[in-house]
Write a protein that holds these residues in place. Structure first.
Motif, PDB file in Angstrom:
ATOM      1  N   VAL A 192      -5.155 -15.406   2.979  1.00 53.55           N
ATOM      2  CA  VAL A 192      -5.317 -14.338   2.002  1.00 53.55           C
ATOM      3  C   VAL A 192      -6.416 -13.408   2.479  1.00 53.55           C
ATOM      4  O   VAL A 192      -7.550 -13.843   2.689  1.00 53.55           O
ATOM      5  CB  VAL A 192      -5.660 -14.915   0.616  1.00 53.55           C
ATOM      6  N   PRO A 193      -6.130 -12.102   2.722  1.00 55.17           N
ATOM      7  CA  PRO A 193      -7.144 -11.227   3.328  1.00 55.17           C
ATOM      8  C   PRO A 193      -8.303 -10.917   2.407  1.00 55.17           C
ATOM      9  O   PRO A 193      -9.399 -10.687   2.866  1.00 55.17           O
ATOM     10  CB  PRO A 193      -6.349  -9.965   3.668  1.00 55.17           C
ATOM     11  N   PHE A 194      -8.082 -10.853   1.097  1.00 49.73           N
ATOM     12  CA  PHE A 194      -9.126 -10.495   0.153  1.00 49.73           C
ATOM     13  C   PHE A 194      -9.095 -11.484  -1.003  1.00 49.73           C
ATOM     14  O   PHE A 194      -8.082 -12.112  -1.261  1.00 49.73           O
ATOM     15  CB  PHE A 194      -8.925  -9.079  -0.374  1.00 49.73           C
ATOM     16  N   PRO A 195     -10.180 -11.633  -1.740  1.00 46.08           N
ATOM     17  CA  PRO A 195     -10.183 -12.527  -2.895  1.00 46.08           C
ATOM     18  C   PRO A 195      -9.103 -12.130  -3.890  1.00 46.08           C
ATOM     19  O   PRO A 195      -8.906 -10.948  -4.177  1.00 46.08           O
ATOM     20  CB  PRO A 195     -11.583 -12.350  -3.488  1.00 46.08           C
ATOM     21  N   ALA A 196      -8.376 -13.138  -4.434  1.00 47.35           N
ATOM     22  CA  ALA A 196      -7.247 -12.853  -5.319  1.00 47.35           C
ATOM     23  C   ALA A 196      -7.690 -12.130  -6.576  1.00 47.35           C
ATOM     24  O   ALA A 196      -6.939 -11.357  -7.162  1.00 47.35           O
ATOM     25  CB  ALA A 196      -6.536 -14.151  -5.681  1.00 47.35           C
ATOM     26  N   ALA A 197      -8.901 -12.366  -7.043  1.00 45.45           N
ATOM     27  CA  ALA A 197      -9.350 -11.762  -8.288  1.00 45.45           C
ATOM     28  C   ALA A 197     -10.032 -10.420  -8.078  1.00 45.45           C
ATOM     29  O   ALA A 197     -10.340  -9.730  -9.031  1.00 45.45           O
ATOM     30  CB  ALA A 197     -10.305 -12.700  -9.015  1.00 45.45           C
ATOM     31  N   GLY A 198     -10.312 -10.021  -6.829  1.00 47.56           N
ATOM     32  CA  GLY A 198     -11.075  -8.806  -6.578  1.00 47.56           C
ATOM     33  C   GLY A 198     -10.194  -7.587  -6.407  1.00 47.56           C
ATOM     34  O   GLY A 198      -9.081  -7.665  -5.899  1.00 47.56           O
ATOM     35  N   LEU A 199     -10.714  -6.433  -6.836  1.00 45.21           N
ATOM     36  CA  LEU A 199     -10.021  -5.172  -6.645  1.00 45.21           C
ATOM     37  C   LEU A 199     -10.337  -4.610  -5.267  1.00 45.21           C
ATOM     38  O   LEU A 199     -11.446  -4.755  -4.766  1.00 45.21           O
ATOM     39  CB  LEU A 199     -10.435  -4.167  -7.723  1.00 45.21           C
ATOM     40  N   ARG A 200      -9.352  -3.957  -4.672  1.00 44.43           N
ATOM     41  CA  ARG A 200      -9.525  -3.395  -3.334  1.00 44.43           C
ATOM     42  C   ARG A 200      -8.925  -1.994  -3.320  1.00 44.43           C
ATOM     43  O   ARG A 200      -7.846  -1.770  -3.877  1.00 44.43           O
ATOM     44  CB  ARG A 200      -8.820  -4.266  -2.301  1.00 44.43           C
ATOM     45  N   GLU A 201      -9.618  -1.049  -2.702  1.00 42.85           N
ATOM     46  CA  GLU A 201      -9.063   0.290  -2.581  1.00 42.85           C
ATOM     47  C   GLU A 201      -7.899   0.291  -1.606  1.00 42.85           C
ATOM     48  O   GLU A 201      -7.904  -0.402  -0.587  1.00 42.85           O
ATOM     49  CB  GLU A 201     -10.136   1.259  -2.107  1.00 42.85           C
ATOM     50  N   ALA A 202      -6.889   1.111  -1.921  1.00 46.76           N
ATOM     51  CA  ALA A 202      -5.715   1.221  -1.068  1.00 46.76           C
ATOM     52  C   ALA A 202      -5.099   2.595  -1.248  1.00 46.76           C
ATOM     53  O   ALA A 202      -5.319   3.263  -2.258  1.00 46.76           O
ATOM     54  CB  ALA A 202      -4.688   0.138  -1.404  1.00 46.76           C
ATOM     55  N   VAL A 203      -4.352   3.020  -0.241  1.00 45.31           N
ATOM     56  CA  VAL A 203      -3.546   4.231  -0.342  1.00 45.31           C
ATOM     57  C   VAL A 203      -2.122   3.803  -0.662  1.00 45.31           C
ATOM     58  O   VAL A 203      -1.500   3.055   0.092  1.00 45.31           O
ATOM     59  CB  VAL A 203      -3.587   5.044   0.963  1.00 45.31           C
ATOM     60  N   MET A 204      -1.617   4.247  -1.801  1.00 42.40           N
ATOM     61  CA  MET A 204      -0.243   3.952  -2.224  1.00 42.40           C
ATOM     62  C   MET A 204       0.668   5.052  -1.704  1.00 42.40           C
ATOM     63  O   MET A 204       0.509   6.225  -2.029  1.00 42.40           O
ATOM     64  CB  MET A 204      -0.173   3.865  -3.752  1.00 42.40           C
ATOM     65  N   VAL A 205       1.630   4.687  -0.885  1.00 45.55           N
ATOM     66  CA  VAL A 205       2.598   5.627  -0.321  1.00 45.55           C
ATOM     67  C   VAL A 205       3.921   5.432  -1.049  1.00 45.55           C
ATOM     68  O   VAL A 205       4.504   4.352  -1.031  1.00 45.55           O
ATOM     69  CB  VAL A 205       2.775   5.406   1.194  1.00 45.55           C
ATOM     70  N   GLY A 206       4.392   6.477  -1.701  1.00 42.84           N
ATOM     71  CA  GLY A 206       5.625   6.399  -2.477  1.00 42.84           C
ATOM     72  C   GLY A 206       5.352   6.577  -3.955  1.00 42.84           C
ATOM     73  O   GLY A 206       4.205   6.515  -4.410  1.00 42.84           O
ATOM     74  N   VAL A 263       7.175  11.836   0.627  1.00 41.36           N
ATOM     75  CA  VAL A 263       6.735  10.983  -0.473  1.00 41.36           C
ATOM     76  C   VAL A 263       5.258  11.239  -0.759  1.00 41.36           C
ATOM     77  O   VAL A 263       4.489  11.616   0.133  1.00 41.36           O
ATOM     78  CB  VAL A 263       6.948   9.484  -0.147  1.00 41.36           C
ATOM     79  N   PRO A 264       4.817  11.039  -1.997  1.00 40.82           N
ATOM     80  CA  PRO A 264       3.407  11.253  -2.338  1.00 40.82           C
ATOM     81  C   PRO A 264       2.539  10.101  -1.858  1.00 40.82           C
ATOM     82  O   PRO A 264       3.018   8.986  -1.622  1.00 40.82           O
ATOM     83  CB  PRO A 264       3.417  11.341  -3.867  1.00 40.82           C
ATOM     84  N   ALA A 265       1.252  10.370  -1.721  1.00 45.76           N
ATOM     85  CA  ALA A 265       0.271   9.346  -1.362  1.00 45.76           C
ATOM     86  C   ALA A 265      -0.926   9.496  -2.288  1.00 45.76           C
ATOM     87  O   ALA A 265      -1.426  10.602  -2.500  1.00 45.76           O
ATOM     88  CB  ALA A 265      -0.160   9.501   0.097  1.00 45.76           C
ATOM     89  N   LEU A 266      -1.379   8.390  -2.852  1.00 47.90           N
ATOM     90  CA  LEU A 266      -2.491   8.394  -3.805  1.00 47.90           C
ATOM     91  C   LEU A 266      -3.391   7.196  -3.544  1.00 47.90           C
ATOM     92  O   LEU A 266      -2.928   6.124  -3.137  1.00 47.90           O
ATOM     93  CB  LEU A 266      -1.966   8.327  -5.249  1.00 47.90           C
ATOM     94  N   ARG A 267      -4.686   7.399  -3.817  1.00 47.75           N
ATOM     95  CA  ARG A 267      -5.618   6.290  -3.744  1.00 47.75           C
ATOM     96  C   ARG A 267      -5.579   5.513  -5.059  1.00 47.75           C
ATOM     97  O   ARG A 267      -5.652   6.116  -6.131  1.00 47.75           O
ATOM     98  CB  ARG A 267      -7.046   6.792  -3.493  1.00 47.75           C
ATOM     99  N   VAL A 268      -5.482   4.186  -4.946  1.00 46.47           N
ATOM    100  CA  VAL A 268      -5.429   3.327  -6.124  1.00 46.47           C
ATOM    101  C   VAL A 268      -6.315   2.107  -5.877  1.00 46.47           C
ATOM    102  O   VAL A 268      -6.892   1.940  -4.794  1.00 46.47           O
ATOM    103  CB  VAL A 268      -3.985   2.862  -6.423  1.00 46.47           C
ATOM    104  N   LEU A 269      -6.421   1.256  -6.886  1.00 52.17           N
ATOM    105  CA  LEU A 269      -7.051  -0.055  -6.751  1.00 52.17           C
ATOM    106  C   LEU A 269      -5.979  -1.124  -6.836  1.00 52.17           C
ATOM    107  O   LEU A 269      -5.035  -1.007  -7.624  1.00 52.17           O
ATOM    108  CB  LEU A 269      -8.102  -0.268  -7.847  1.00 52.17           C
TER     109      LEU A 269
END
Length: 426
Positions: free
Chosen positions: A380-394, A306-312
Motif C-alpha cells: 500500500v503506497p500511502f496510509p489507508a486512512a490518510g488523504l493524498r493530493e492527486a490529479v483526477m483525469v476525466g 477530458v478535464p483534469a482537476l486537483r482532488v484529495l
C-alpha cells in the motif's frame, strides 16, 4: 479558478491544473437525479406488479382450436422481465431500450386477456416499466449534467497525453474485451438454441401435415401421458404436457404417422431450447453491453479531450478509493468511490505498466474484498486512512472511468491509478 496551495510533484505539466473546490463539488453532487429515480423503487414496483400479473393470469387450456405450441413472444417477454431489474439497477442505457419493448409486448399480448383483475395487474406492470424508463433517462441526464459541470470547473487536456507524461498509458486498449468476448459467445449460444428450436418446430409441422387424424376417447391419464381408445378399438398411450386439461371420456384428436404420434392440441414443445436461449442470452446481452460501454469510456479517457482537476484521495481498508474536494482537508464529505489499480510506478521510459491490463474487466465490481487493491509493487503506497493530493483525469459520474496521478513516495516518483470498475456515488 483557485489553485491548490501545495502543488503535487508530478512535473511542470500539472502546475496549472485547477482545484476542484467544495462549491463546485457541491454543484456536481446536486446534479444527481431525485430520490424517485433510485433504481430500488423501479425494481420493487416491477417485481410486485409482475408477481401480481402472473398470479392473476387466466390459465389457458390446450385445445385443437388453440394449441399449446411454443410461445416465442412469451419467451422474449419473460426474458425481458427477468433481466429488467438488473438493467434498471446497473445498465440504464439498456433499460432505456428494453423497457418500451416489454411494455408494448405486455399491452399487445396480455391486456386483451379476460378479467379486470388480470388487466389491472398488467397495467401496473406497464406503469412500473414507465417509472423505470423515466428513472433511467433521469440518471443518464444527470450524468450529462455532471460531466458538463466538471468540464466547466476543469482544464481541458488530452487525457492520454497527461497520463503518458508520467511514463504510463492507462489500459493499452484492452478494457472491456473480456466481457465483450464472453457476452458475444453467450449470445451466439442463445441464437443457436433459438435456431434449433425453430428447426424442431418446422420438422414437427411437416410431420403433422403428413399425419393421419384419429379421434379417440380419453380413458385414463398419468403425470405425462394420456390413455385413449380409438373408434376402431385400438388403445394408445400418447405423451401429454398437460394431461389434467383433458377430462375422462372426452374426445381428443391424435395425429399418427407410422410410429410417430402426438395430440393435435399439443405441437412440439421447444421449452428446453427456449430455456437455454434465456440462460445464455440474458447474461450475454448484459456482459456485451457492459463491455462495450467500458471500452467506449476507456477509449475516451485515453484519446479524448477530458478535464483534469486537483482532488484529495484516500483508500479504505478494502482497497476502495474515496475522492474528496481539494479543500476538504478533514475528509468530511466523500464525493464518490471507485476501485483503482496502478498502471505505472516511476517516471520516464522505465515506467512499468501493469495492474489494469490484468484486471481490466471488473466492470461491475462493487466490493473488492482485498486490503491491497491500490498497491505499488505489492504494498500500500500511502496510509489507508490518510488523504493524498492527486490529479483526477476525466469527468466523474455514475459508471464513469477515471485516472489519478499522484506522488508515490519519492520526489520524482509518480503513480497513475486507473479505475477498473465504474464510479459509485454514495
Amino acid at each position: 479558478m483557485t489553485q491548490t496551495s501545495a502543488p503535487i510533484s508530478v512535473g511542470p505539466a500539472f502546475e496549472s491544473v485547477p482545484a476542484w473546490l467544495s462549491a463546485d463539488a457541491a454543484a456536481w453532487a446536486g446534479a444527481r437525479p431525485g430520490w424517485w429515480a433510485r433504481p430500488l423503487w423501479s425494481v420493487l414496483a416491477l417485481l410486485a406488479s409482475v408477481a401480481a400479473a402472473i398470479g392473476l393470469e387466466p390459465m389457458a387450456v390446450c385445445s385443437e382450436a388453440a394449441p399449446c405450441g411454443p410461445d416465442w413472444v412469451g419467451m422474449v417477454q419473460f426474458g425481458l422481465a427477468v433481466g429488467m431489474p438488473y438493467w434498471f439497477a446497473r445498465l440504464p442505457e439498456l433499460a432505456l431500450v428494453a423497457a418500451p419493448v416489454l411494455a408494448v409486448i405486455v399491452a399487445w399480448e396480455e391486456l386483451p386477456a379476460t378479467g379486470w383483475a388480470s388487466r389491472s395487474a398488467n397495467l401496473a406492470v406497464i406503469a412500473a416499466l414507465g417509472l423505470g424508463w423515466a428513472a433511467a433517462r433521469a440518471r443518464l441526464a444527470a450524468r450529462r449534467r455532471q460531466r458538463d459541470l466538471v468540464r466547466q470547473a476543469g482544464a481541458a487536456a488530452v487525457g492520454h497525453g497527461w497520463v503518458k507524461s508520467t511514463g504510463a498509458a492507462p489500459g493499452r486498449g484492452r478494457r472491456g474485451l473480456v466481457p465483450i468476448a464472453v457476452g458475444a459467445l453467450l449470445c451466439a449460444v442463445a441464437v443457436g438454441a433459438v435456431v434449433l428450436g425453430l428447426r424442431g418446430v418446422g420438422e414437427d409441422e411437416r410431420q403433422a401435415a403428413r399425419a393421419t387424424r384419429t379421434e379417440a376417447v380419453v380413458t385414463g391419464r398419468t403425470d405425462m401421458t394420456l390413455k385413449v381408445r380409438t373408434h376402431d378399438g385400438r388403445r394408445l398411450t400418447v405423451d401429454a404436457l398437460f394431461p389434467e386439461d383433458y377430462r375422462l371420456e372426452s374426445t381428443v384428436v391424435v395425429l399418427e404417422d407410422g410410429p410417430w404420434r402426438r395430440l393435435a392440441a399439443e405441437p412440439y414443445d421447444a421449452f428446453d431450447r427456449q430455456l437455454a436461449a434465456l440462460a445464455a442470452g440474458l447474461p450475454g446481452l448484459s456482459l456485451l453491453t457492459t463491455g462495450l460501454l467500458a471500452r467506449r469510456r476507456a477509449a475516451a479517457l485515453r484519446r479524448g479531450e477530458v478535464p483534469a482537476l486537483r482532488v484529495l484521495k484516500r483508500w479504505d481498508r478494502k482497497g476502495r478509493s474515496w475522492v474528496y474536494a481539494a479543500d476538504d482537508t478533514a475528509g468530511r464529505r466523500p464525493l464518490f468511490s471507485c476501485v483503482c489499480l496502478p498502471v505505472s510506478t516511476g517516471a520516464g521510459e522505465h515506467g512499468k505498466a501493469g495492474g489494469v491490463d490484468d484486471l481490466d474487466d471488473v466492470d461491475e465490481a462493487d466490493d473488492v474484498d482485498t486490503a491491497d487493491v491500490c498497491t505499488v509493487d505489492g504494498r500500500v503506497p500511502f496510509p489507508a486512512a490518510g488523504l493524498r493530493e492527486a490529479v483526477m483525469v476525466g469527468a466523474p459520474y455514475e459508471g464513469g472511468e477515471l485516472a489519478f496521478v499522484m506522488t508515490g513516495g519519492g520526489a520524482e516518483a509518480s503513480v497513475v491509478d486507473c479505475t477498473v470498475g465504474p464510479v459509485r456515488v454514495p
